[in-house]
Design an enzyme around this catalytic site. Sequence first.
Site, mmCIF file in Angstrom:
data_model
loop_
_atom_site.group_PDB
_atom_site.id
_atom_site.type_symbol
_atom_site.label_atom_id
_atom_site.label_comp_id
_atom_site.label_asym_id
_atom_site.label_seq_id
_atom_site.Cartn_x
_atom_site.Cartn_y
_atom_site.Cartn_z
ATOM 1 N N ASP A 318 10.750 4.019 6.586
ATOM 2 C CA ASP A 318 10.654 2.979 5.566
ATOM 3 C C ASP A 318 11.397 3.490 4.334
ATOM 4 O OD1 ASP A 318 9.843 0.648 4.297
ATOM 5 O OD2 ASP A 318 8.099 1.646 3.422
ATOM 6 N N THR A 320 11.299 2.614 0.992
ATOM 7 C CA THR A 320 10.486 2.858 -0.185
ATOM 8 C C THR A 320 9.443 3.932 0.095
ATOM 9 O OG1 THR A 320 10.762 0.536 -0.792
ATOM 10 C CG2 THR A 320 9.052 1.775 -1.948
ATOM 11 N N ASP A 559 4.003 4.363 4.329
ATOM 12 C CA ASP A 559 2.935 4.668 3.382
ATOM 13 C C ASP A 559 2.196 3.427 2.911
ATOM 14 O OD1 ASP A 559 4.915 3.535 1.896
ATOM 15 O OD2 ASP A 559 5.018 5.098 0.371
#
Length: 803
Positions: A318, A320, A559
């Site tokens: 991911d 970000t 996350d």
Amino acid sequence: MTQRAKIDTDSSGTAGGGPPVEHRPAGLTSAEIAERVARGEVNDVPVRSSRSAVDIVRANVFTRFNAIIGVLWVIMLFVAPIQDSLFGFVIVANTGIGIIQELRAKKTLDGLAVIGEAKPRVRRDGTAAELSTSEIVLGDLIELGPGDKVVVDGVVAEADSLEVDESLLTGEADPVVKKPGDTMMSGSFVVAGGGAFTATKVGREAYAAQLAEEASRFTLVHSELRSGISTILKYVTWMMVPTATGLIISQLIVKDTNLKDSIARTVGGIVPMIPEGLVLLTSVAFAIGVVRLGRKQCLVQELPAIEGLARVDVVCLDKTGTLTEGGMDVTELRPLGTGTDEAYVRKVLGALGASDPHPNASLRAIIEAYPDADGWRCAEALPFSSARKYSGATFEEGGGAESSWLLGAPDVLLEAGDPALAETDHLNEQGLRVLLLARTDRAPGAPGAAEAARPTALVVLEQRLRPDASDTLAYFADQNVATKVISGDNAVSVGAVAGKLELPGAENAVDARTLPEDREKMAEVLEENAVFGRVTPQQKRDMVAALQSKGHTVAMTGDGVNDVLALKDADIGVSMGSGSEATRAVAQIVLLNNSFATLPSVVAEGRRVIGNITRVATLFLTKTVYSVLLAVLVVCSQVEYPFLPRHLTLLSTLTIGVPAFFLALAPNKERAKPHFVRRVMRYAIPGGVVAAAATFTTYLLARHHYSGADALGAETSAATLTLFLVSLWVLAIIARPYTWWRLALVATMAGAFLLVLVVPWLQDFFALKLVGTTMPWAAVAIAATGATLLELAWRWVDRRFPA
């Protein structure tokens, strides 16, 4: 006091449109908490990050093979000198090492689990504070925000656009909107909005007790390595029972020899059939791997995750929080259209920031840049959702005016062909993140609110790249691990960020909205490209499944709550320590230091463990094969078994035990391959056959060469020499490719055996004394022939049965 604080404490209501602050439930009082604790109404279920000390001792001591060897050891203590009972002390030492290593791993894991434990916010006496889950009592008021895990069962007391993902309980991926009075099930996660709920079930009554323990337990669950070893041991047991029975009959009944000596030689034939060290070494290698990763602030929640990492050939990242740091900065505000008052836009953005009690990274940057929202009151708020890609709010402005606003992805809020999209694309190509502020005539949560939106301004944000991200991506490329960047952000923007990190294929970013729904076609697109934007949570899950359908072993990092489903379905889920409790609960590995740069170490550790265990397993199983064959040949030939237990203890220690320990801990970057049993046995069977044939040939020649009272001792010494030399050559092959320490290891083992042959008291201790020169040199020649056959056999195996 900041403007945000003024809005949050306004007497008429919260900025998020929730109930007035003074009307919020204050939670339990100190006296009520004390009463519940006294009654035992506490969430006191222990969440173990590892097996208990008792379980570790029991698992290492009470094994099938320890029982067999233990019985044989007791017998040998009564019928033979202590030298023939050395194999028992080796088992005691090995078992002790296994217990010590697992206890060290337990200590490391327990400590890391406490560090990584997310603490829910509990409101007591009107004040919210973070508490351990074990401190929660019945009736506690627990606050929730995006990404928070519902740790106990309860009933919703407050709801501010609260949406909960219950997929881990129901299998349904669609979030459920919760209102006051609705039931909250432990094990679910908040995906949008916020609120609070009252605990109605705690301790073992709550479903969370089972989920939390299962999510973080030091498990020995299914893995190809462990199941393969179990399969091998099962077949070994089947072979061992009839072979050992025949050997016992042959040595005790057919041969009319000394009873105690016959028993000793019978035990000497049975003990080496058992590859007990292989099981132990696997556990030790796993445990050491956990400890090593623990020192790097990497929490391994399941042991087989180390094995899985060795097999990973695709890593999905991911953007970000993984490639970029969590923080963002507003770099520019671009009003759209003539007549737009920039000061007014700043106030709108400030009010939007203040309206969300749980802002994400983008909104936090806006709050820092535009804190002014004086005189505005939030009448209704719509939190950001990764599914719809925007948030919104309705405000009562000063002077009685009212307005509704949306803030989100330009390509979602704008119609195709809008001039602002071209401007957005240009900014995205520079790696900048762009949000659109738009005014709407409808309530933010009403149907068609986005379609009725009128663009007002573009908010340009810049993400901070992780300084170690480029090196990490380069490592994966060097290790032939494909990297896929999967993000919910604009595809062009994601591609620009990946391009700055020099990721191959970053220039061909794919908008996930154009991906085919058919799994096979989606897999083809995924294999051909590396960067994907505008990916929904469900698409992330589908993309993992598509890659797996092509035979890939997929690791997924994340996350946020939107990563939970994909993390759960991936072969290996990797969560950041600062990520949501949801991701940490379903991930097998948690990077507590939040550093993406830790991943290469994690992958390298996995490859080291599985690669080395596969390597040394050949040593153990070669011994099993030649031990079974030697016993069969002895039974069929009706001769004395050539070895005493002390001889095979010496051989096993020098050619297997000590070398295997060092080889199992050596660096190994080779990606693990499937079919563990086949790959090991294709070497072990020819190796064992050659070793047995060479040894028995020497033994038969020695029986014809020697005569007299001490003939058996001379025959045994010659056979032992041949078996050692052939076994040493097996070790030499396994140790390839050579380094200085591998060559030193093989040479040291050879030197140790030579020492036994030349030192008088060692000769007596191990009953090894070479007689004459003819037979010892014949033993060496036969061993050399066996080594040549080994080389030819294994090369033929490599061509005939490639891995």
